[in-house]
Design a protein around this motif. Sequence first.
Motif, PDB file in Angstrom:
ATOM      1  N   LEU A  11       0.801  -1.219   0.000  1.00 46.60           N
ATOM      2  CA  LEU A  11       0.000   0.000   0.000  1.00 46.60           C
ATOM      3  C   LEU A  11       0.837   1.274   0.000  1.00 46.60           C
ATOM      4  CD1 LEU A  11      -2.874  -1.038   2.430  1.00 46.60           C
ATOM      5  CD2 LEU A  11      -2.749  -1.249  -0.059  1.00 46.60           C
ATOM      6  N   ASN A  12       2.150   1.142   0.094  1.00 42.62           N
ATOM      7  CA  ASN A  12       2.997   2.339   0.200  1.00 42.62           C
ATOM      8  C   ASN A  12       3.875   2.560  -1.037  1.00 42.62           C
ATOM      9  OD1 ASN A  12       4.664   0.146   0.643  1.00 42.62           O
ATOM     10  ND2 ASN A  12       5.855   1.123   2.265  1.00 42.62           N
ATOM     11  N   SER A  13       3.314   2.380  -2.214  1.00 46.12           N
ATOM     12  CA  SER A  13       4.084   2.588  -3.440  1.00 46.12           C
ATOM     13  C   SER A  13       4.592   4.023  -3.511  1.00 46.12           C
ATOM     14  CB  SER A  13       3.209   2.302  -4.663  1.00 46.12           C
ATOM     15  OG  SER A  13       3.889   2.655  -5.841  1.00 46.12           O
ATOM     16  N   SER A  14       5.863   4.165  -3.857  1.00 49.83           N
ATOM     17  CA  SER A  14       6.421   5.516  -3.954  1.00 49.83           C
ATOM     18  C   SER A  14       6.256   6.110  -5.351  1.00 49.83           C
ATOM     19  CB  SER A  14       7.892   5.511  -3.554  1.00 49.83           C
ATOM     20  OG  SER A  14       8.619   4.646  -4.385  1.00 49.83           O
ATOM     21  N   LYS A  19      -1.569   2.962  -5.581  1.00 52.62           N
ATOM     22  CA  LYS A  19      -1.954   2.456  -6.901  1.00 52.62           C
ATOM     23  C   LYS A  19      -2.862   1.232  -6.844  1.00 52.62           C
ATOM     24  CE  LYS A  19       2.071  -0.414  -7.780  1.00 52.62           C
ATOM     25  NZ  LYS A  19       3.283  -0.580  -8.542  1.00 52.62           N
ATOM     26  N   ASN A  20      -2.618   0.305  -5.939  1.00 46.61           N
ATOM     27  CA  ASN A  20      -3.416  -0.926  -5.906  1.00 46.61           C
ATOM     28  C   ASN A  20      -4.854  -0.697  -5.457  1.00 46.61           C
ATOM     29  OD1 ASN A  20      -1.339  -2.745  -6.762  1.00 46.61           O
ATOM     30  ND2 ASN A  20      -0.399  -2.446  -4.769  1.00 46.61           N
ATOM     31  N   LEU A  21      -5.095   0.431  -4.797  1.00 47.68           N
ATOM     32  CA  LEU A  21      -6.452   0.759  -4.338  1.00 47.68           C
ATOM     33  C   LEU A  21      -7.093   1.879  -5.153  1.00 47.68           C
ATOM     34  CD1 LEU A  21      -5.909   0.654  -0.471  1.00 47.68           C
ATOM     35  CD2 LEU A  21      -6.638  -1.175  -2.003  1.00 47.68           C
ATOM     36  N   GLY A  26     -14.974   2.600 -10.664  1.00 47.59           N
ATOM     37  CA  GLY A  26     -15.687   2.628  -9.397  1.00 47.59           C
ATOM     38  C   GLY A  26     -15.272   1.547  -8.402  1.00 47.59           C
ATOM     39  N   ARG A  27     -14.236   0.780  -8.731  1.00 43.99           N
ATOM     40  CA  ARG A  27     -13.760  -0.283  -7.834  1.00 43.99           C
ATOM     41  C   ARG A  27     -12.252  -0.143  -7.643  1.00 43.99           C
ATOM     42  NH1 ARG A  27     -15.498  -5.101 -11.412  1.00 43.99           N
ATOM     43  NH2 ARG A  27     -13.679  -5.998 -10.411  1.00 43.99           N
ATOM     44  N   SER A  54      -6.025  -3.794   6.793  1.00 44.40           N
ATOM     45  CA  SER A  54      -7.124  -2.869   6.501  1.00 44.40           C
ATOM     46  C   SER A  54      -7.753  -3.105   5.129  1.00 44.40           C
ATOM     47  CB  SER A  54      -6.659  -1.418   6.610  1.00 44.40           C
ATOM     48  OG  SER A  54      -5.782  -1.092   5.544  1.00 44.40           O
ATOM     49  N   ILE A  55      -7.083  -3.856   4.255  1.00 44.01           N
ATOM     50  CA  ILE A  55      -7.663  -4.106   2.930  1.00 44.01           C
ATOM     51  C   ILE A  55      -8.651  -5.275   2.931  1.00 44.01           C
ATOM     52  CG2 ILE A  55      -5.654  -3.153   1.746  1.00 44.01           C
ATOM     53  CD1 ILE A  55      -4.988  -6.050   0.904  1.00 44.01           C
ATOM     54  N   ALA A  56      -8.731  -6.016   4.004  1.00 45.44           N
ATOM     55  CA  ALA A  56      -9.596  -7.206   4.065  1.00 45.44           C
ATOM     56  C   ALA A  56     -11.028  -6.934   3.612  1.00 45.44           C
ATOM     57  CB  ALA A  56      -9.569  -7.823   5.456  1.00 45.44           C
ATOM     58  N   PRO A  57     -11.664  -5.842   4.031  1.00 50.81           N
ATOM     59  CA  PRO A  57     -13.044  -5.605   3.583  1.00 50.81           C
ATOM     60  C   PRO A  57     -13.191  -5.370   2.075  1.00 50.81           C
ATOM     61  CG  PRO A  57     -12.525  -4.235   5.488  1.00 50.81           C
ATOM     62  CD  PRO A  57     -11.239  -4.861   5.025  1.00 50.81           C
ATOM     63  N   LEU A  58     -12.103  -5.073   1.399  1.00 42.49           N
ATOM     64  CA  LEU A  58     -12.150  -4.810  -0.044  1.00 42.49           C
ATOM     65  C   LEU A  58     -11.992  -6.073  -0.881  1.00 42.49           C
ATOM     66  CD1 LEU A  58      -9.838  -1.659  -0.079  1.00 42.49           C
ATOM     67  CD2 LEU A  58     -12.344  -1.706  -0.069  1.00 42.49           C
TER      68      LEU A  58
END
Length: 178
Positions: A11-14, A19-21, A26-27, A54-58
């Motif tokens: 989740l911490n792409s520089s 980017k992954n989220l 719309g998704r 924190s990404i589990a719900p997605l």
Amino acid sequence: MKTVAFVPIRLNSSRVAGKNLRPLGGRPLMTYILETLRQVRNIDGTYVYCSDASIAPLLPQGVTLLRRDAALDSDTTLGEQIYDAFTREVEADIYVLAHATSPFIRPQTIEEAVARVQGGTYDSAFSAERIQTFAWYGGRPLNYSLTHVPRTQELEPVYAETSAFFVFGRKLWRDNHR
């Protein structure tokens, strides 16, 4: 023969923040490859390999979150370090590594690649783009001679890995890191 797919998510792409989220249609971007992998009939399980719960719900239904060590979230972490860690944690005969940044791969494409590795036709498979144009590498033409410049239709195609997915057996990875 057990076959599992995994998508490493950081989740911490520089280069491209989040980017992954990032939303696409719309998704979150990562959901596209995850849903594709869930449709591949010859995959037994699909994992997201991420340090952040924190990404589990997605995650789409049927996709398992496997928490990885946050030390693997560095900009200097090599892919092989992530693959080593995942293959140590999840026992399988064949692995399908896929990336969230390739949302348009068809399930049939991955399914065919997996079938060829499962059936022993190949020891591994990967996504590639066929390029039939004048290509250079190392300051020299790669697929033609300067003394004979052919029509593009006659050029030897060059295949470039797209990194959308890789299929490999446990033994091949463990023995050769390929």
